[in-house]
Design an enzyme around this catalytic site. Structure first.
Site, PDB file in Angstrom:
ATOM      1  N   TYR A  69      27.595  -0.123  17.624  1.00  0.00           N
ATOM      2  CA  TYR A  69      26.791  -0.357  18.826  1.00  0.00           C
ATOM      3  C   TYR A  69      26.453  -1.839  18.993  1.00  0.00           C
ATOM      4  CZ  TYR A  69      25.064   4.572  19.241  1.00  0.00           C
ATOM      5  OH  TYR A  69      24.909   5.906  19.419  1.00  0.00           O
ATOM      6  N   GLU A 110      30.397  12.685  40.352  1.00  0.00           N
ATOM      7  CA  GLU A 110      30.807  13.951  40.983  1.00  0.00           C
ATOM      8  C   GLU A 110      32.012  14.562  40.274  1.00  0.00           C
ATOM      9  OE1 GLU A 110      32.593  13.847  45.002  1.00  0.00           O
ATOM     10  OE2 GLU A 110      32.609  11.666  44.838  1.00  0.00           O
ATOM     11  N   GLU A 148      27.919  -4.337  21.863  1.00  0.00           N
ATOM     12  CA  GLU A 148      27.015  -4.739  22.947  1.00  0.00           C
ATOM     13  C   GLU A 148      26.886  -6.263  23.023  1.00  0.00           C
ATOM     14  OE1 GLU A 148      24.209  -0.766  23.352  1.00  0.00           O
ATOM     15  OE2 GLU A 148      23.432  -2.445  22.198  1.00  0.00           O
ATOM     16  N   LYS A 186      17.571  -6.629  24.228  1.00  0.00           N
ATOM     17  CA  LYS A 186      19.041  -6.494  24.403  1.00  0.00           C
ATOM     18  C   LYS A 186      19.377  -6.043  25.820  1.00  0.00           C
ATOM     19  CE  LYS A 186      20.783  -2.885  24.284  1.00  0.00           C
ATOM     20  NZ  LYS A 186      21.035  -1.967  23.202  1.00  0.00           N
TER      21      LYS A 186
HETATM   22  P1  NDP Z   1      26.960   0.711  13.071  1.00  0.00           P
HETATM   23  O1  NDP Z   1      26.825   1.476  11.828  1.00  0.00           O
HETATM   24  O2  NDP Z   1      26.943   1.416  14.383  1.00  0.00           O
HETATM   25  O3  NDP Z   1      28.312  -0.136  13.021  1.00  0.00           O
HETATM   26  C1  NDP Z   1      28.587  -0.996  11.943  1.00  0.00           C
HETATM   27  C2  NDP Z   1      29.957  -1.577  12.146  1.00  0.00           C
HETATM   28  O4  NDP Z   1      30.216  -2.526  11.130  1.00  0.00           O
HETATM   29  C3  NDP Z   1      31.065  -0.543  12.092  1.00  0.00           C
HETATM   30  O5  NDP Z   1      32.067  -0.899  12.983  1.00  0.00           O
HETATM   31  C4  NDP Z   1      31.540  -0.682  10.647  1.00  0.00           C
HETATM   32  O6  NDP Z   1      32.876  -0.301  10.470  1.00  0.00           O
HETATM   33  C5  NDP Z   1      31.412  -2.159  10.426  1.00  0.00           C
HETATM   34  N1  NDP Z   1      31.257  -2.529   9.030  1.00  0.00           N
HETATM   35  C6  NDP Z   1      30.392  -2.041   8.135  1.00  0.00           C
HETATM   36  N2  NDP Z   1      30.538  -2.642   6.943  1.00  0.00           N
HETATM   37  C7  NDP Z   1      31.539  -3.530   7.094  1.00  0.00           C
HETATM   38  C8  NDP Z   1      32.184  -4.443   6.225  1.00  0.00           C
HETATM   39  N3  NDP Z   1      31.808  -4.562   4.966  1.00  0.00           N
HETATM   40  N4  NDP Z   1      33.179  -5.197   6.719  1.00  0.00           N
HETATM   41  C9  NDP Z   1      33.573  -5.052   8.005  1.00  0.00           C
HETATM   42  N5  NDP Z   1      33.013  -4.221   8.881  1.00  0.00           N
HETATM   43  C10 NDP Z   1      32.000  -3.459   8.428  1.00  0.00           C
HETATM   44  O7  NDP Z   1      25.816  -0.366  12.992  1.00  0.00           O
HETATM   45  P2  NDP Z   1      25.215  -1.368  14.033  1.00  0.00           P
HETATM   46  O8  NDP Z   1      24.729  -2.491  13.201  1.00  0.00           O
HETATM   47  O9  NDP Z   1      26.145  -1.668  15.145  1.00  0.00           O
HETATM   48  O10 NDP Z   1      24.004  -0.535  14.643  1.00  0.00           O
HETATM   49  C11 NDP Z   1      23.030   0.035  13.777  1.00  0.00           C
HETATM   50  C12 NDP Z   1      22.392   1.231  14.433  1.00  0.00           C
HETATM   51  O11 NDP Z   1      21.546   0.803  15.479  1.00  0.00           O
HETATM   52  C13 NDP Z   1      23.371   2.167  15.110  1.00  0.00           C
HETATM   53  O12 NDP Z   1      23.805   3.147  14.215  1.00  0.00           O
HETATM   54  C14 NDP Z   1      22.593   2.752  16.213  1.00  0.00           C
HETATM   55  O13 NDP Z   1      22.033   3.960  15.795  1.00  0.00           O
HETATM   56  C15 NDP Z   1      21.508   1.753  16.512  1.00  0.00           C
HETATM   57  N6  NDP Z   1      21.735   1.087  17.812  1.00  0.00           N
HETATM   58  C16 NDP Z   1      21.761   1.819  18.959  1.00  0.00           C
HETATM   59  C17 NDP Z   1      21.982   1.211  20.170  1.00  0.00           C
HETATM   60  C18 NDP Z   1      22.028   2.039  21.409  1.00  0.00           C
HETATM   61  O14 NDP Z   1      21.544   3.159  21.394  1.00  0.00           O
HETATM   62  N7  NDP Z   1      22.610   1.541  22.490  1.00  0.00           N
HETATM   63  C19 NDP Z   1      22.184  -0.217  20.274  1.00  0.00           C
HETATM   64  C20 NDP Z   1      22.164  -0.908  19.012  1.00  0.00           C
HETATM   65  C21 NDP Z   1      21.936  -0.255  17.827  1.00  0.00           C
HETATM   66  P3  NDP Z   1      33.268   1.224  10.187  1.00  0.00           P
HETATM   67  O15 NDP Z   1      33.147   1.936  11.474  1.00  0.00           O
HETATM   68  O16 NDP Z   1      34.633   1.123   9.674  1.00  0.00           O
HETATM   69  O17 NDP Z   1      32.302   1.722   9.152  1.00  0.00           O
END
Ligand code: NDP
Length: 448
Positions: free
Chosen positions: A176, A442, A180, A50
Site C-alpha cells: 500500500y 453501473e 501510494e 497521505k
Molecule cells: P505491506 O506489507 O503492504 O507491503 C510491504 C512491501 O514491501 C511488500 O511489497 C513486500 O514484498 C515488500 N518487502 C518486504 N520486505 C522486503 C524486503 N526485505 N525487500 C524487499 N521488499 C520487501 O506494507 P506497507 O508498508 O506498504 O503498509 C503497511 C500496512 O499499512 C499495510 O499492510 C496496510 O494495512 C496499511 N496501509 C493501508 C493503507 C490504505 O488502506 N490505503 C495505506 C497505507 C498503509 P512482498 O509482497 O514480497 O512481501
C-alpha cells in the site's frame, strides 16, 4: 479491590480513542496514555496527510486533460513546501479535535509512555496508575529491510516533513505505502522508480487489480523494476547510489529512497512480560474478543497485526468497550473488510480474490465477471486510461464473494458494494439493481 480507572488505554490512536470514548458512554472511568501526538498513525503520518497529498497529485492529471475539455491553462507550477505546510497545519487542527473529543468524553489524558508493572498497574513516566481493565492500542512502526546502507533511506513517517520534493525518488516495496507514495510523487513530477521483489505490486490483492494497476501506473511514467531488490545504498555527492539485483541489475542515483517494506507492532519497552501478555510472531496474541492471554488485558489495532486498517482498529476497540462495559457480547468480524489503495486511479476491493475463492470453493465453482473499458471522461482526453471491474461469484449459491475495481473513485464505490457483499447478496440481486447512467459503477449491475 478498587482501581484508579475502570479502563486504561495505552495509545491515543484510532483504536484506543474509539474504545475510550465508547467505554465512557457506558459510564466507565477511563484514562489514556499517549507519549506522542493524539490521533496515531492515521492522523499524524498516515491516512489523512497521505490522502491530502493524493488530492494534490490529482491536479496534474486534470491540468493535463483540461485543454481537451476546452480550458486554456496558463503556466502552472507546484510548490512542495506550500503543500506540506498546509497538510501539517491540518494535522495540527486534527490533534486539537482529538484532544477536545477526549475532554468532552471525560477521558483523563496522560502525556507519557505507559509501561506494565503488573496485570493491573502501569508506570507512566514514574507515575503509577491502576486499572481494572487495560487496553493496548499502541499501533505499529515502519520496518526497514536489512540492506547495507538502508540507514540512508527514509520511511513513510518522514514523507510529510521532507524539506524539498525529491527529483529522483526511489521506492522499495510494492505494498500500500510504496504504491501510494510512488504514485503521488510521480504525478507531482518526480522521476519515480519503484523496486518490487514480486512480478506485480500489491501482493494479496486480486491478480487483475495488480496487473491492471501496475500497467496503468507504468503508462503514467512510473518505472517499476519487478522481481528486483536493492543490494546496497551508498551516499555520494551526487545523491544516493543504489545497486539493484535480480531481474534488473542497475545502478540508480536518487535524491530520496523510501523504504516501504512493511510495518511491525510497536511493542518495545511496553513491559508486556511483566503482565504475562503473550506475543506471537511479533504481535500481541488475542482471541476473537481482542482479549490477550491475560483476562483483564485487551489489544486492538496494528499491534495485534490482524488487518492493519484504521476502521478495523476502531471497530475492534468499540467491540471491546461494548462487550466489557456495555453488556453487548460483540465480536468484530474480520470478514469482507473493504480496502482501497489511494493511487490515481484508485484500486479497491472487498471479499475474496479470484484465487482465494477458487481455493476455498473449488476451481469450477467460481464464475468471474470482468469488464475493462475507457470511461466517458476519457472519451474527450488525449490521455487514455481504462477501468477494471470484477465480480467473483460462487456458481452454486449465486453469492457474490468478491468485488474488485481499478478506476476513479473505486474506494467510494467499494464502500457501497461492501454492504450487499457483507449481507450475502447474489449475482441475481446485483442484476435486479437498476444502473445509474452514465457512470462507471453501473457495470457492477450490468456485467453478464
Ligand atoms: P505491506 O506489507 O503492504 O507491503 C510491504 C512491501 O514491501 C511488500 O511489497 C513486500 O514484498 C515488500 N518487502 C518486504 N520486505 C522486503 C524486503 N526485505 N525487500 C524487499 N521488499 C520487501 O506494507 P506497507 O508498508 O506498504 O503498509 C503497511 C500496512 O499499512 C499495510 O499492510 C496496510 O494495512 C496499511 N496501509 C493501508 C493503507 C490504505 O488502506 N490505503 C495505506 C497505507 C498503509 P512482498 O509482497 O514480497 O512481501
Amino acid at each position: 479491590m478498587s482501581y484508579d480507572y475502570d479502563l486504561f488505554v495505552i495509545g491515543g490512536g484510532s483504536g484506543g480513542i474509539a474504545a475510550a470514548r465508547r467505554a465512557t458512554e457506558y459510564g466507565a472511568k477511563v484514562g489514556l496514555a499517549e507519549f506522542d501526538r493524539l490521533g496515531g498513525t492515521c492522523v499524524n503520518r498516515g491516512c489523512i496527510p497521505k490522502k491530502l497529498m493524493v488530492y494534490a497529485s490529482h491536479f496534474s492529471h486534470w491540468l493535463e486533460d483540461a485543454p481537451d475539455y476546452g480550458w486554456s491553462v496558463g503556466d502552472t507550477s507546484f510548490d512542495w513546501q506550500k503543500l506540506t505546510k498546509a497538510v501539517n497545519g491540518e494535522v495540527d487542527r486534527l490533534n486539537g479535535v482529538y484532544q477536545r473529543m477526549l475532554d468532552k468524553a471525560n477521558v483523563s489524558l496522560y502525556e507519557g509512555y505507559a509501561q506494565f508493572v503488573d496485570t493491573h498497574t502501569l508506570d507512566i513516566d514514574g507515575e503509577k496508575i491502576t486499572a481494572d481493565k487495560i487496553l493496548i492500542a499502541v499501533g505499529g512502526i515502519p520496518e526497514k529491510a536489512n540492506i547495507p546502507g538502508i540507514e540512508h533511506a527514509i520511511v513513510s513517517d518522514d514523507m510529510f516533513t521532507l524539506p524539498t520534493q525529491p527529483k529522483r525518488f526511489v521506492v522499495l516495496g510494492g505494498g500500500y505505502i510504496g504504491v501510494e507514495f510512488a504514485c503521488i510523487l510521480n504525478a507531482l513530477g518526480s522521476q519515480v522508480t519503484q523496486i518490487i521483489r514480486r512480478p506485480y505490486i500489491l501482493r494479496g490483492f486480486d491478480h487483475d487489480i495488480r496487473e491492471h494497476l501496475q500497467g496503468t501506473l507504468t503508462d503514467q511514467g512510473l518505472q517499476v523494476l519487478d522481481e528486483t531488490e536493492i543490494a546496497s545504498i551508498e551516499k555520494t555527492q551526487d545523491g544516493l547510489k543504489l545497486a539493484t539485483k535480480g531481474n534488473h541489475e542497475e545502478t540508480i542515483t536518487a535524491d530520496t529512497v523510501l523504504a516501504a517494506t512493511g510495518r511491525i507492532p510497536r511493542l518495545e519497552k511496553l513491559g508486556l512480560d511483566k503482565a504475562g501478555v503473550e506475543v506471537k510472531n511479533g504481535a500481541i496474541a488475542v482471541n476473537d474478543y481482542s482479549c490477550t492471554t491475560v483476562p483483564n488485558i485487551f489489544a486492538v489495532g496494528d499491534c495485534t497485526d490482524r488487518i492493519n486498517l484504521t476502521p478495523v482498529a476502531i471497530q475492534e476497540g468499540r467491540a471491546v468497550a461494548d462487550t466489557e462495559f456495555g453488556d453487548k457480547n460483540r465480536i468484530m468480524s474480520h470478514e469482507n473488510v473493504p480496502a482501497a489503495v489511494f493511487t490515481s486511479p484508485e484500486a479497491a476491493t472487498v471479499g475474496f480474490s479470484e484465487a482465494e475463492a477458487r481455493k476455498q470453493y473449488g476451481e469450477d465453482a467460481i464464475k468471474i465477471y470482468r469488464a475493462r473499458f475507457g470511461s466517458t471522461y476519457f472519451s474527450l482526453t488525449q490521455r487514455k486510461e481504462k477501468v477494471m471491474l470484477k465480480l467473483v461469484v460462487d456458481q452454486n449459491s449465486d453469492r457474490v464473494l468478491g468485488a474488485h475495481m481499478v478506476g476513479e473513485a473505486a474506494g467510494e464505490i467499494m464502500q457501497g458494494l461492501a454492504i450487499p457483499i457483507k449481507m450475502g447478496a447474489t449475482k441475481a440481486d446485483f442484476d435486479a439493481t437498476v444502473a445509474i447512467h452514465p457512470s462507471v459503477a453501473e457495470e457492477f449491475v450490468t456485467m453478464r
